[in-house]
Motif scaffolding. Structure first.
Motif, mmCIF file in Angstrom:
data_model
loop_
_atom_site.group_PDB
_atom_site.id
_atom_site.type_symbol
_atom_site.label_atom_id
_atom_site.label_comp_id
_atom_site.label_asym_id
_atom_site.label_seq_id
_atom_site.Cartn_x
_atom_site.Cartn_y
_atom_site.Cartn_z
ATOM 1 N N GLY A 32 0.791 -1.226 0.000
ATOM 2 C CA GLY A 32 0.000 0.000 0.000
ATOM 3 C C GLY A 32 0.818 1.267 0.000
ATOM 4 N N SER A 33 2.150 1.133 0.091
ATOM 5 C CA SER A 33 3.002 2.329 0.077
ATOM 6 C C SER A 33 3.088 2.894 -1.339
ATOM 7 N N THR A 34 3.686 4.050 -1.474
ATOM 8 C CA THR A 34 3.789 4.718 -2.766
ATOM 9 C C THR A 34 5.249 4.834 -3.200
ATOM 10 N N LEU A 35 5.531 4.413 -4.428
ATOM 11 C CA LEU A 35 6.847 4.590 -5.039
ATOM 12 C C LEU A 35 6.746 5.694 -6.081
ATOM 13 N N ARG A 36 7.683 6.619 -6.059
ATOM 14 C CA ARG A 36 7.715 7.711 -7.032
ATOM 15 C C ARG A 36 8.751 7.377 -8.100
ATOM 16 N N TYR A 37 8.305 7.300 -9.340
ATOM 17 C CA TYR A 37 9.161 6.928 -10.475
ATOM 18 C C TYR A 37 9.355 8.206 -11.309
ATOM 19 N N VAL A 38 10.491 8.840 -11.141
ATOM 20 C CA VAL A 38 10.756 10.116 -11.785
ATOM 21 C C VAL A 38 11.246 9.901 -13.217
ATOM 22 N N GLY A 59 3.655 -2.145 -9.558
ATOM 23 C CA GLY A 59 2.573 -1.895 -8.623
ATOM 24 C C GLY A 59 1.694 -3.119 -8.427
ATOM 25 N N GLN A 60 1.400 -3.817 -9.521
ATOM 26 C CA GLN A 60 0.553 -5.007 -9.451
ATOM 27 C C GLN A 60 1.231 -6.130 -8.673
ATOM 28 N N ARG A 61 2.506 -6.337 -8.931
ATOM 29 C CA ARG A 61 3.216 -7.464 -8.337
ATOM 30 C C ARG A 61 3.524 -7.234 -6.850
ATOM 31 N N TRP A 62 3.740 -5.994 -6.479
ATOM 32 C CA TRP A 62 4.127 -5.687 -5.101
ATOM 33 C C TRP A 62 2.983 -5.159 -4.248
ATOM 34 N N GLY A 63 1.847 -4.830 -4.868
ATOM 35 C CA GLY A 63 0.753 -4.270 -4.101
ATOM 36 C C GLY A 63 1.036 -2.882 -3.590
ATOM 37 N N VAL A 64 1.714 -2.070 -4.416
ATOM 38 C CA VAL A 64 2.041 -0.696 -4.048
ATOM 39 C C VAL A 64 1.513 0.252 -5.112
ATOM 40 N N ASN A 65 1.524 1.535 -4.797
ATOM 41 C CA ASN A 65 1.138 2.557 -5.764
ATOM 42 C C ASN A 65 2.403 3.128 -6.396
ATOM 43 N N VAL A 66 2.495 3.080 -7.708
ATOM 44 C CA VAL A 66 3.642 3.644 -8.412
ATOM 45 C C VAL A 66 3.163 4.892 -9.158
ATOM 46 N N VAL A 67 3.706 6.024 -8.779
ATOM 47 C CA VAL A 67 3.319 7.307 -9.368
ATOM 48 C C VAL A 67 4.424 7.774 -10.307
ATOM 49 N N ILE A 68 4.079 8.004 -11.569
ATOM 50 C CA ILE A 68 5.046 8.537 -12.536
ATOM 51 C C ILE A 68 5.102 10.049 -12.366
ATOM 52 N N ASP A 69 6.288 10.561 -12.097
ATOM 53 C CA ASP A 69 6.506 11.987 -11.844
ATOM 54 C C ASP A 69 7.398 12.547 -12.946
ATOM 55 N N ASN A 70 6.793 13.220 -13.928
ATOM 56 C CA ASN A 70 7.562 13.795 -15.040
ATOM 57 C C ASN A 70 8.205 15.107 -14.617
ATOM 58 N N LYS A 71 9.530 15.159 -14.754
ATOM 59 C CA LYS A 71 10.284 16.359 -14.425
ATOM 60 C C LYS A 71 11.229 16.675 -15.585
ATOM 61 N N ASP A 81 18.566 15.268 -10.698
ATOM 62 C CA ASP A 81 18.969 15.991 -9.494
ATOM 63 C C ASP A 81 17.991 15.718 -8.349
ATOM 64 N N ALA A 82 16.697 15.702 -8.673
ATOM 65 C CA ALA A 82 15.676 15.467 -7.643
ATOM 66 C C ALA A 82 15.841 14.094 -7.000
ATOM 67 N N VAL A 83 16.135 13.081 -7.798
ATOM 68 C CA VAL A 83 16.295 11.735 -7.264
ATOM 69 C C VAL A 83 17.619 11.603 -6.510
ATOM 70 N N ALA A 84 18.659 12.230 -7.023
ATOM 71 C CA ALA A 84 19.965 12.170 -6.357
ATOM 72 C C ALA A 84 19.895 12.704 -4.930
ATOM 73 N N LYS A 85 18.976 13.636 -4.687
ATOM 74 C CA LYS A 85 18.865 14.270 -3.374
ATOM 75 C C LYS A 85 17.720 13.697 -2.541
ATOM 76 N N ALA A 86 17.049 12.659 -3.048
ATOM 77 C CA ALA A 86 15.932 12.046 -2.325
ATOM 78 C C ALA A 86 16.449 11.031 -1.300
ATOM 79 N N PRO A 87 15.634 10.677 -0.311
ATOM 80 C CA PRO A 87 16.043 9.663 0.668
ATOM 81 C C PRO A 87 16.281 8.310 -0.007
ATOM 82 N N GLY A 90 14.293 3.450 -1.080
ATOM 83 C CA GLY A 90 13.674 2.589 -2.083
ATOM 84 C C GLY A 90 12.350 3.079 -2.602
ATOM 85 N N THR A 91 11.917 4.274 -2.189
ATOM 86 C CA THR A 91 10.621 4.782 -2.637
ATOM 87 C C THR A 91 10.736 5.759 -3.798
#
Length: 325
Positions: A32-38, A59-71, A81-87, A90-91
């Motif tokens: 149920g967690s959310t993964l951000r795919y930039v 998302g289907q295989r893991w039961g999570v929400n995968v959000v596509i974030d176009n930058k 740059d946004a991903v390099a500075k993200a925690p 694994g999200t």
């Protein structure tokens, strides 16, 4: 005594490695967690479509929400740059292409992050060759004609922008054939195709998806594909190696990276899952429709491939004196 000492030594190691390994294996990802795919490109492009294909299955295989974030923007550096500075939990995932391997050199000393330090390779997904195309009415009928024309005069060669794969490929062509070309950069592949069809340009070393529809419609002539094998959508078009240019092998690949602080266990699990998804029959079929070939590799194989691509294009960029916009 030796056995007891060994057990004591192992016990000292458990606090450092045990919790992290257990957390990574048992609690990642949380249902149920959310993964951000930039995606550092605009929606609708090939990298975006590929990310959505993989993200949906993930998302289907893991039961999570995968959000596509176009930058988009900044030569694909803004999203990276946004991903390099993200925690590094694994999200947050990053879609990359050949462009990013070239950007290591093009933006050296200019980027606000270190690509090779602040991002980790997860998985290579697929590759797509470049397609060498000329106007349908062009007197250039094949690669041999192209080389002859390039040696006889300065060709007008378009691209989708400075430092893009079409620009890099034409620079490789010019360097290996020891010819001069007039590079004309456009803001994207579509406008460059329009001018090529109209006869304002002599040739484009095009991203396959940007030109294939025009080839099939008879508006452009395909001279060769730059991949390791003929492409199933244009089986009669030779590879550059078959056409006499074995050095001109280029694929615009797409892959996944994560923040550099991401633990090994998470990287390994993401990589294995991405490879499994790419090898699903329905995904492989969709990938072929898009003009790609599946080239799924986990982190252990992808990391040296990425390093070799960075090094390869660094030399070509320096030799051709290519600069980012």
């Amino acid at each position: 005594m030796q056995r007891r000492e060994l057990l004591q030594a192992l016990a000292l190691l458990l606090p450092a490695t045990g919790p992290l390994t257990a957390w990574a294996q048992n609690d990642y990802p949380k249902p149920g967690s959310t993964l951000r795919y930039v995606v550092p490109f605009a929606p609708g492009g090939l990298t975006d479509v590929m990310a959505r294909v993989v993200g949906e299955r993930l998302g289907q295989r893991w039961g999570v929400n995968v959000v596509i974030d176009n930058k988009p923007g900044g030569g694909a550096q803004i999203g990276a740059d946004a991903v390099a500075k993200a925690p590094g939990d694994g999200t947050t995932l990053l879609a990359i292409t050949l462009t990013h391997a070239a950007n290591v050199t093009l933006y050296k000393g200019k980027a606000s992050f270190d690509f090779q330090r602040d991002l980790r390779p997860v998985a290579l997904l697929a590759g797509s060759p470049m397609l060498i195309v000329v106007p349908a009415a062009s007197p250039i009928k094949d690669v041999k004609d192209l080389v002859a024309q390039a040696k006889a005069r300065v060709l007008n060669v378009g691209s989708s922008g400075n430092g893009t794969p079409p620009h890099l490929t034409q620079a490789l062509f010019a360097g290996t054939q020891e010819v001069q070309v007039q590079h004309i950069p456009y803001k994207g592949g579509a406008p460059s195709m329009t001018d090529l069809i109209g006869g304002q340009l002599d040739v484009i070393f095009s991203n396959f998806p940007e030109s294939i529809a025009h080839v099939k419609a008879g508006k452009l002539r395909a001279l060769a594909v730059t991949g390791p094998a003929r492409h199933p959508q244009v089986p009669d078009v030779p590879t550059t190696a078959e056409a006499g240019l074995p050095q001109l092998q280029v694929e615009n690949w797409t892959a996944i990276m994560v923040p550099g602080t991401t633990p090994d266990a998470i990287v390994a699990r993401l990589g294995a899952e991405a490879v499994a998804i790419m090898n699903l029959p329905e995904v492989a079929a969709r990938v072929r429709e898009l003009g790609f070939r599946v080239d799924a590799r986990g982190p252990a194989e992808f990391a040296p491939f990425l390093k070799s691509e960075i090094e390869r294009w660094a030399g070509i960029i320096a030799s051709a004196k290519i600069q980012a916009d």
